[in-house]
Design an enzyme around this catalytic site. Structure first.
Site, PDB file in Angstrom:
ATOM      1  N   SER A  43       0.854  -1.193   0.000  1.00  0.00           N
ATOM      2  CA  SER A  43       0.000   0.000   0.000  1.00  0.00           C
ATOM      3  C   SER A  43       0.887   1.239   0.000  1.00  0.00           C
ATOM      4  CB  SER A  43      -0.869   0.019   1.264  1.00  0.00           C
ATOM      5  OG  SER A  43      -1.510   1.274   1.394  1.00  0.00           O
TER       6      SER A  43
ATOM      7  N   TYR B  15      -1.438  -0.763  10.179  1.00  0.00           N
ATOM      8  CA  TYR B  15      -1.632  -1.240   8.796  1.00  0.00           C
ATOM      9  C   TYR B  15      -0.435  -0.830   7.938  1.00  0.00           C
ATOM     10  CZ  TYR B  15      -3.671  -1.128   4.029  1.00  0.00           C
ATOM     11  OH  TYR B  15      -3.910  -1.289   2.686  1.00  0.00           O
TER      12      TYR B  15
END
Ligand code: NAP
Length: 248
Positions: free
Chosen positions: A143, A157
């Site tokens: 990401s 995350y």
């Protein structure tokens, strides 16, 4: 001869778009899901409409027994794998580090990091020429958060995706001489249900002004990049991290 691809978390979002595009590009595709068998079967119907064989397979990627059973099932029903997309991933609600629990961090790393490592291990056991396989390609979903850090939102995350970046780099070198290419994709703000699962359903609209191209991306725009990395057109590309983030 169609090659065999497994996409984890293939029932919706980026995973579902990848499954359908893969079928259009000549792959037979196993669609992994956790709970929503209806959504996975719908993706299988799209795969079959594109002329491919599809198979919906249930497994929580962080559960070793379920993952091993999934790889056995894919092999016996579709044949040995030549592609894996480690796409399954989760976020949690926005919080600061000093508000987060160990249970949250364990889930974050179990699914996003250990799940990807576990699926890659099983794929390598089928694909590596050292194990009698034909080689293949692995694409890991990282990401843009791994570069941005996601402060005040979900830096757990971001840290998990940072681990995916390092894992991609090391694994690519480890198996390069065994016919396996390993690459990563870092999507930016992509319009899927993941944002609602983190309590921010309007996150893409809210933040798109921060993206240099001034819009969120689509699941299909990420899928196009994944499919290229899986394909023979990317035959000399390994250990790459491709940013699909509109310049963010
Ligand atoms: P999504 O719409 O929320 O879909 C996530 C998929 O992962 C679902 O199919 C879900 O299956 C599956 N999944 C979740 N936990 C799982 C588990 N334990 N085992 C197996 N499957 C599991 O997410 P997305 O936006 O398409 O994201 C896909 C990947 O791209 C993720 O790795 C995410 O971190 C990454 N990414 C997304 C964005 C974005 O803006 N959307 C940005 C950067 C990176 P169920 O339906 O069964 O729950």
């Amino acid at each position: 001869m169609r090659k065999v691809l497994l996409v984890t978390g293939g029932s919706r979002g980026i995973g579902a778009a990848t499954c359908v595009l893969a079928a259009q590009k000549g792959w037979n595709v196993a669609v992994n899901y956790t709970a929503n068998s209806k959504a996975a079967e719908e993706v299988v119907r799209h795969i079959e409409a594109a002329g491919g064989k599809g198979l919906a397979v249930q497994a929580d990627v962080s559960n070793e027994t379920e993952v091993m059973a999934m790889f056995d099932k894919v092999r016996s029903e579709l044949g040995p794998l030549q592609g894996l997309v480690n796409n399954a991933g989760v976020v949690d609600v926005s919080a600061r580090l000093d508000e987060m629990s160990m249970a949250r961090w364990r889930r974050m790393f179990d699914i996003n990091v250990l799940g990807s490592m576990l699926c890659a291990r099983e794929a390598i056991r089928q694909m590596s020429t050292q194990h009698g396989g034909q080689g293949g390609a692995i694409v890991n979903l990282s990401s843009a958060a791994s570069r941005l850090g996601a402060p005040g939102q979900y830096l757990d995350y971001a840290a998990a995706k940072g681990a995916i970046d390092s894992f991609t780099l090391g694994l690519a070198k480890e198996v390069a001489a065994e016919g396996i290419r390993v690459n990563g994709i870092r999507p930016g703000l992509i319009d899927t249900e993941i944002h609602a699962s983190g309590g921010l359903p309007t996150r893409v609209k809210d933040l798109e002004h921060l993206v240099p191209v001034k819009r969120g991306g689509t699941a299909m725009e990420v899928a196009q990049a994944i499919i290229w990395l899986l394909s023979d057109e990317a035959s000399y590309t390994t250990m790459s991290m491709l940013d699909v983030s509109g310049g963010r």
